[in-house]
Design a protein around this motif. Sequence first.
Motif, PDB file in Angstrom:
ATOM      1  N   MET A 183       0.817  -1.216   0.000  1.00 27.54           N
ATOM      2  CA  MET A 183       0.000   0.000   0.000  1.00 27.54           C
ATOM      3  C   MET A 183       0.848   1.262   0.000  1.00 27.54           C
ATOM      4  O   MET A 183       0.318   2.363  -0.124  1.00 27.54           O
ATOM      5  CB  MET A 183      -0.923   0.010   1.226  1.00 27.54           C
ATOM      6  N   SER A 184       2.168   1.114   0.161  1.00 27.33           N
ATOM      7  CA  SER A 184       3.101   2.254   0.170  1.00 27.33           C
ATOM      8  C   SER A 184       2.713   3.291   1.224  1.00 27.33           C
ATOM      9  O   SER A 184       2.791   4.498   0.993  1.00 27.33           O
ATOM     10  CB  SER A 184       3.154   2.907  -1.219  1.00 27.33           C
ATOM     11  N   ARG A 185       2.340   2.781   2.420  1.00 26.58           N
ATOM     12  CA  ARG A 185       1.953   3.681   3.501  1.00 26.58           C
ATOM     13  C   ARG A 185       2.714   3.366   4.788  1.00 26.58           C
ATOM     14  O   ARG A 185       2.113   3.083   5.829  1.00 26.58           O
ATOM     15  CB  ARG A 185       0.437   3.594   3.747  1.00 26.58           C
ATOM     16  N   PRO A 186       4.066   3.377   4.748  1.00 25.96           N
ATOM     17  CA  PRO A 186       4.813   3.148   5.990  1.00 25.96           C
ATOM     18  C   PRO A 186       4.511   4.241   6.994  1.00 25.96           C
ATOM     19  O   PRO A 186       4.250   5.397   6.638  1.00 25.96           O
ATOM     20  CB  PRO A 186       6.275   3.180   5.531  1.00 25.96           C
ATOM     21  N   GLY A 187       4.548   3.873   8.277  1.00 29.02           N
ATOM     22  CA  GLY A 187       4.287   4.839   9.328  1.00 29.02           C
ATOM     23  C   GLY A 187       2.825   5.172   9.525  1.00 29.02           C
ATOM     24  O   GLY A 187       2.506   6.138  10.221  1.00 29.02           O
ATOM     25  N   THR A 188       1.931   4.366   8.938  1.00 27.87           N
ATOM     26  CA  THR A 188       0.498   4.677   8.960  1.00 27.87           C
ATOM     27  C   THR A 188      -0.296   3.516   9.538  1.00 27.87           C
ATOM     28  O   THR A 188      -0.035   2.358   9.228  1.00 27.87           O
ATOM     29  CB  THR A 188      -0.014   4.987   7.540  1.00 27.87           C
ATOM     30  N   LEU A 189      -1.307   3.843  10.342  1.00 29.90           N
ATOM     31  CA  LEU A 189      -2.253   2.873  10.874  1.00 29.90           C
ATOM     32  C   LEU A 189      -3.589   3.046  10.166  1.00 29.90           C
ATOM     33  O   LEU A 189      -3.979   4.165   9.826  1.00 29.90           O
ATOM     34  CB  LEU A 189      -2.437   3.082  12.374  1.00 29.90           C
ATOM     35  N   GLY A 190      -4.287   1.938   9.929  1.00 28.77           N
ATOM     36  CA  GLY A 190      -5.584   2.030   9.275  1.00 28.77           C
ATOM     37  C   GLY A 190      -6.273   0.686   9.258  1.00 28.77           C
ATOM     38  O   GLY A 190      -5.974  -0.203  10.053  1.00 28.77           O
ATOM     39  N   ALA A 191      -7.234   0.533   8.346  1.00 30.99           N
ATOM     40  CA  ALA A 191      -7.949  -0.727   8.127  1.00 30.99           C
ATOM     41  C   ALA A 191      -7.763  -1.141   6.673  1.00 30.99           C
ATOM     42  O   ALA A 191      -7.547  -0.301   5.793  1.00 30.99           O
ATOM     43  CB  ALA A 191      -9.432  -0.569   8.449  1.00 30.99           C
ATOM     44  N   LEU A 192      -7.840  -2.450   6.415  1.00 33.65           N
ATOM     45  CA  LEU A 192      -7.707  -2.987   5.063  1.00 33.65           C
ATOM     46  C   LEU A 192      -9.010  -3.651   4.645  1.00 33.65           C
ATOM     47  O   LEU A 192      -9.552  -4.472   5.383  1.00 33.65           O
ATOM     48  CB  LEU A 192      -6.584  -4.023   4.988  1.00 33.65           C
ATOM     49  N   THR A 193      -9.514  -3.307   3.456  1.00 33.09           N
ATOM     50  CA  THR A 193     -10.664  -4.001   2.889  1.00 33.09           C
ATOM     51  C   THR A 193     -10.243  -4.699   1.608  1.00 33.09           C
ATOM     52  O   THR A 193      -9.409  -4.192   0.856  1.00 33.09           O
ATOM     53  CB  THR A 193     -11.828  -3.046   2.581  1.00 33.09           C
ATOM     54  N   PHE A 194     -10.820  -5.875   1.354  1.00 35.46           N
ATOM     55  CA  PHE A 194     -10.532  -6.675   0.165  1.00 35.46           C
ATOM     56  C   PHE A 194     -11.862  -6.992  -0.517  1.00 35.46           C
ATOM     57  O   PHE A 194     -12.806  -7.440   0.145  1.00 35.46           O
ATOM     58  CB  PHE A 194      -9.842  -7.988   0.534  1.00 35.46           C
ATOM     59  N   ARG A 195     -11.934  -6.805  -1.851  1.00 35.37           N
ATOM     60  CA  ARG A 195     -13.156  -7.125  -2.585  1.00 35.37           C
ATOM     61  C   ARG A 195     -12.800  -7.737  -3.926  1.00 35.37           C
ATOM     62  O   ARG A 195     -12.071  -7.133  -4.721  1.00 35.37           O
ATOM     63  CB  ARG A 195     -14.018  -5.879  -2.778  1.00 35.37           C
ATOM     64  N   ALA A 196     -13.293  -8.942  -4.177  1.00 38.70           N
ATOM     65  CA  ALA A 196     -13.060  -9.605  -5.458  1.00 38.70           C
ATOM     66  C   ALA A 196     -13.873  -8.910  -6.541  1.00 38.70           C
ATOM     67  O   ALA A 196     -15.028  -8.535  -6.331  1.00 38.70           O
ATOM     68  CB  ALA A 196     -13.462 -11.070  -5.365  1.00 38.70           C
ATOM     69  N   VAL A 197     -13.259  -8.725  -7.716  1.00 35.80           N
ATOM     70  CA  VAL A 197     -13.936  -8.044  -8.823  1.00 35.80           C
ATOM     71  C   VAL A 197     -13.768  -8.836 -10.108  1.00 35.80           C
ATOM     72  O   VAL A 197     -12.848  -9.650 -10.252  1.00 35.80           O
ATOM     73  CB  VAL A 197     -13.396  -6.607  -9.010  1.00 35.80           C
ATOM     74  N   MET A 198     -14.674  -8.576 -11.054  1.00 32.23           N
ATOM     75  CA  MET A 198     -14.539  -9.157 -12.390  1.00 32.23           C
ATOM     76  C   MET A 198     -13.322  -8.540 -13.071  1.00 32.23           C
ATOM     77  O   MET A 198     -12.980  -7.383 -12.813  1.00 32.23           O
ATOM     78  CB  MET A 198     -15.800  -8.900 -13.201  1.00 32.23           C
ATOM     79  N   PRO A 199     -12.617  -9.288 -13.945  1.00 30.97           N
ATOM     80  CA  PRO A 199     -11.379  -8.792 -14.546  1.00 30.97           C
ATOM     81  C   PRO A 199     -11.545  -7.417 -15.200  1.00 30.97           C
ATOM     82  O   PRO A 199     -12.462  -7.192 -15.991  1.00 30.97           O
ATOM     83  CB  PRO A 199     -11.041  -9.863 -15.584  1.00 30.97           C
ATOM     84  N   GLY A 200     -10.666  -6.491 -14.841  1.00 36.12           N
ATOM     85  CA  GLY A 200     -10.634  -5.168 -15.446  1.00 36.12           C
ATOM     86  C   GLY A 200     -11.772  -4.253 -15.060  1.00 36.12           C
ATOM     87  O   GLY A 200     -11.938  -3.187 -15.662  1.00 36.12           O
ATOM     88  N   THR A 201     -12.580  -4.628 -14.047  1.00 38.74           N
ATOM     89  CA  THR A 201     -13.732  -3.824 -13.652  1.00 38.74           C
ATOM     90  C   THR A 201     -13.698  -3.567 -12.149  1.00 38.74           C
ATOM     91  O   THR A 201     -12.798  -4.017 -11.441  1.00 38.74           O
ATOM     92  CB  THR A 201     -15.053  -4.537 -14.001  1.00 38.74           C
ATOM     93  N   THR A 202     -14.734  -2.859 -11.685  1.00 32.09           N
ATOM     94  CA  THR A 202     -14.943  -2.696 -10.251  1.00 32.09           C
ATOM     95  C   THR A 202     -16.203  -3.435  -9.794  1.00 32.09           C
ATOM     96  O   THR A 202     -16.681  -3.225  -8.676  1.00 32.09           O
ATOM     97  CB  THR A 202     -15.068  -1.207  -9.884  1.00 32.09           C
ATOM     98  N   VAL A 203     -16.729  -4.311 -10.644  1.00 38.49           N
ATOM     99  CA  VAL A 203     -17.937  -5.076 -10.341  1.00 38.49           C
ATOM    100  C   VAL A 203     -17.573  -6.265  -9.452  1.00 38.49           C
ATOM    101  O   VAL A 203     -16.673  -7.045  -9.781  1.00 38.49           O
ATOM    102  CB  VAL A 203     -18.610  -5.572 -11.635  1.00 38.49           C
ATOM    103  N   THR A 204     -18.265  -6.409  -8.337  1.00 37.70           N
ATOM    104  CA  THR A 204     -17.978  -7.498  -7.398  1.00 37.70           C
ATOM    105  C   THR A 204     -18.186  -8.856  -8.053  1.00 37.70           C
ATOM    106  O   THR A 204     -19.193  -9.096  -8.725  1.00 37.70           O
ATOM    107  CB  THR A 204     -18.876  -7.390  -6.156  1.00 37.70           C
ATOM    108  N   ASP A 205     -17.220  -9.737  -7.876  1.00 36.95           N
ATOM    109  CA  ASP A 205     -17.321 -11.112  -8.379  1.00 36.95           C
ATOM    110  C   ASP A 205     -17.876 -11.983  -7.256  1.00 36.95           C
ATOM    111  O   ASP A 205     -17.162 -12.377  -6.341  1.00 36.95           O
ATOM    112  CB  ASP A 205     -15.943 -11.609  -8.810  1.00 36.95           C
ATOM    113  N   THR A 206     -19.168 -12.290  -7.344  1.00 37.21           N
ATOM    114  CA  THR A 206     -19.825 -13.041  -6.275  1.00 37.21           C
ATOM    115  C   THR A 206     -19.477 -14.526  -6.300  1.00 37.21           C
ATOM    116  O   THR A 206     -19.887 -15.269  -5.400  1.00 37.21           O
ATOM    117  CB  THR A 206     -21.345 -12.877  -6.363  1.00 37.21           C
ATOM    118  N   THR A 207     -18.712 -14.966  -7.305  1.00 38.17           N
ATOM    119  CA  THR A 207     -18.280 -16.366  -7.348  1.00 38.17           C
ATOM    120  C   THR A 207     -16.899 -16.557  -6.723  1.00 38.17           C
ATOM    121  O   THR A 207     -16.364 -17.666  -6.735  1.00 38.17           O
ATOM    122  CB  THR A 207     -18.247 -16.885  -8.790  1.00 38.17           C
TER     123      THR A 207
END
Length: 278
Positions: free
Chosen positions: A112-136
């Motif tokens: 994430m290139s964020r050394p020295g930083t605290l936060g939360a991480l989210t992960f979401r599977a998507v269809m190739p080349g899109t931002t559409v969630t891959d429910t499979t």
Amino acid sequence: MKKLAVIVLAVSIGIPAAFAGQSAAGSPLPAAPNVITQHGVGEAFLFPVAGSVEGVNGTHFRSEVSLVNFKHEPQELLVEFLPQNATQPTTIRLTIDARRFEFWNDFVATMMSRPGTLGALTFRAVMPGTTVTDTTAQLNAFSRIWTPQPGTNGTSSMSMSAIDATGLSAIGNEAAYVIGHRQDAQYRVNVGIVNLASVDRVFLVEPTNSFPTNPAPSFSVTVPARSMQQVAMPEGFFAALVFRITPATAGAWTAYAATVDNFSGDGWISKAQYSTRR
């Protein structure tokens, strides 16, 4: 203090044949009930706390992440890092090869290139080349927040399974509870809240403790939109602690608490849960 040499790794490893739905004899594996809820394979999940930050007494906490793709084809996913007290997430796109897992020992700094930083991480599977969630998708992940142990060649760590998106709070303002913590001369406690809504929100934190002559004070935490906020428990000898956390307004959220040994950096994390089954 002795220094621990840290090697940054990004390892891609194949999943053993037994995971491919076949037994050693070649016959299909039997179906099994899902006896562990909200920690299984899915398409969206998060770690409520992650980072690469300096701690007290010579500690340096960083997030080790293992990410598994159980599908028989490559899986693209979008990863968001939600920095503490900020509203601009950092987003990257990853591809995990079919039936493989990858491993990083300092994910926030290296990926994430964020050394020295605290936060939360989210992960979401998507269809190739899109931002559409891959429910499979058939993804799962695990994180270990670790630090070199001051004055030794060893490490101390706190482990955390990924929280499935279905395990987040309902879109409401019902209270949730975090249990199993303590604060005294040996240990300190931090409470963290992740706000996944698109507006800033206020959360009331009400501790109950096992040292009746010194009741733990309640306090409010304001969390910006699409961000997280970790705060230290007010100073005091409170012994064992249970936290009741209530959002002032509706929206998706989650929370956790972390207890850390003041001398070794060792500790543990537990996430917020409802008081009744869902």
